[in-house]
Design an enzyme around this catalytic site. Structure first.
Site, PDB file in Angstrom:
ATOM      1  N   LEU A  88       3.153   6.450  -2.128  1.00  0.00           N
ATOM      2  CA  LEU A  88       4.269   7.328  -2.449  1.00  0.00           C
ATOM      3  C   LEU A  88       4.425   7.493  -3.954  1.00  0.00           C
ATOM      4  O   LEU A  88       4.814   8.560  -4.433  1.00  0.00           O
ATOM      5  CB  LEU A  88       5.560   6.801  -1.817  1.00  0.00           C
ATOM      6  CG  LEU A  88       5.818   7.339  -0.396  1.00  0.00           C
ATOM      7  CD1 LEU A  88       4.884   6.681   0.618  1.00  0.00           C
ATOM      8  CD2 LEU A  88       7.269   7.156   0.030  1.00  0.00           C
ATOM      9  N   VAL A 104       0.832  -1.207   0.000  1.00  0.00           N
ATOM     10  CA  VAL A 104       0.000   0.000   0.000  1.00  0.00           C
ATOM     11  C   VAL A 104       0.866   1.256   0.000  1.00  0.00           C
ATOM     12  O   VAL A 104       0.598   2.223  -0.722  1.00  0.00           O
ATOM     13  CB  VAL A 104      -0.972   0.000   1.197  1.00  0.00           C
ATOM     14  CG1 VAL A 104      -1.772   1.303   1.234  1.00  0.00           C
ATOM     15  CG2 VAL A 104      -1.931  -1.178   1.104  1.00  0.00           C
ATOM     16  N   CYS A 105       1.932   1.242   0.793  1.00  0.00           N
ATOM     17  CA  CYS A 105       2.824   2.403   0.841  1.00  0.00           C
ATOM     18  C   CYS A 105       3.459   2.669  -0.509  1.00  0.00           C
ATOM     19  O   CYS A 105       3.653   3.829  -0.905  1.00  0.00           O
ATOM     20  CB  CYS A 105       3.910   2.189   1.891  1.00  0.00           C
ATOM     21  SG  CYS A 105       3.295   2.046   3.577  1.00  0.00           S
ATOM     22  N   THR A 106       3.783   1.609  -1.229  1.00  0.00           N
ATOM     23  CA  THR A 106       4.368   1.778  -2.570  1.00  0.00           C
ATOM     24  C   THR A 106       3.406   2.514  -3.486  1.00  0.00           C
ATOM     25  O   THR A 106       3.805   3.413  -4.235  1.00  0.00           O
ATOM     26  CB  THR A 106       4.739   0.399  -3.151  1.00  0.00           C
ATOM     27  OG1 THR A 106       5.706  -0.222  -2.312  1.00  0.00           O
ATOM     28  CG2 THR A 106       5.307   0.538  -4.554  1.00  0.00           C
TER      29      THR A 106
END
Length: 231
Positions: free
Chosen positions: A49, A44-46
């Site tokens: 960002l 999810v962070c990928t």
């Protein structure tokens, strides 16, 4: 430390993927979106960002800088950036904003980014998806807190910045639900009827309510092309 709207964000120094920063000096007269992510090399962070990087020109148009944060090491951030760029092929040029490395979690605690379940365990504490929009006066203008399981919506972040900057320039209006730039805005109840014509010479629409209280007043009498506020 609990983060509250209107609170001054204390200055801090940090190591980032683009070198060391002194926050106040780095911010200058810009707005800032400061946001944390739980961990590098996570799905999810990928996506988050990456999508924020793709929209970087839109933040620039709004005189807004981006600053990411997590408790991973700087080298981990730098290695992860290559994955993000591989996943989001439409990121223009180099990765456009710095990522703070906060291995001690000191800044995460200062900025109230640690979730309740892990706040007392410095070894396993994860940052939630905290996002703070900070004005050029270093004050917190808006905060969003998401759990680790829910990714953020970049369009909503940009919409919030548009609303904050508009209402900083025109303090007698507010933006309604689902508002986007160019749509009608609400006139604040504290604006007296005797002042309405002077403030909005091109016209105001009023909605009659069963209560008889004339608090629903809208207008499009503002110049949306006016330069973005620095207040």
């Amino acid at each position: 430390m609990t983060m509250r709207i209107g609170q001054v964000i204390r200055n801090f120094k940090a190591q980032t993927t683009q070198g060391p920063i002194d926050f106040y000096q780095w911010q200058g007269d810009s707005w800032v979106v400061l946001f944390s992510h739980p961990a590098d090399f996570t799905p999810v962070c990928t996506t988050e960002l990456g999508r924020i990087a793709v929209h970087f020109p839109e933040f620039q148009k709004r005189n807004t800088k981006l600053l990411a944060h997590s408790c991973d090491k700087l080298q981990s951030h730098k290695d992860w950036v290559n994955d993000i760029k591989s996943y989001c092929l439409d990121i223009p040029g180099d990765f456009p904003y710095p990522i703070i490395g906060d291995e001690t979690r000191e800044l995460a605690v200062q900025l109230d980014m640690i979730d309740e379940d892990h706040k007392d365990d410095p070894e396993t504490a994860l940052t939630v998806r905290a996002l703070y929009i900070i004005g050029p006066d270093h004050k917190l203008k808006l905060s969003m807190l998401y759990p680790v399981s829910t990714g953020r919506n970049v369009d909503e972040i940009l919409r919030c910045i548009d609303s904050l900057q508009l209402t900083a320039r025109l303090p007698y209006v507010a933006t309604p639900a689902n508002w986007t730039p160019g749509e009608k805005v609400m006139i604040l109840p504290e604006v007296k009827e005797s002042e309405v014509k002077r403030l909005f010479p091109k016209g105001v629409e009023r909605v009659a309510m069963p209560s008889g209280i004339g608090y629903l007043r809208t207008t499009t009498d503002y110049d949306n092309s006016t330069p973005r506020s620095k207040l």
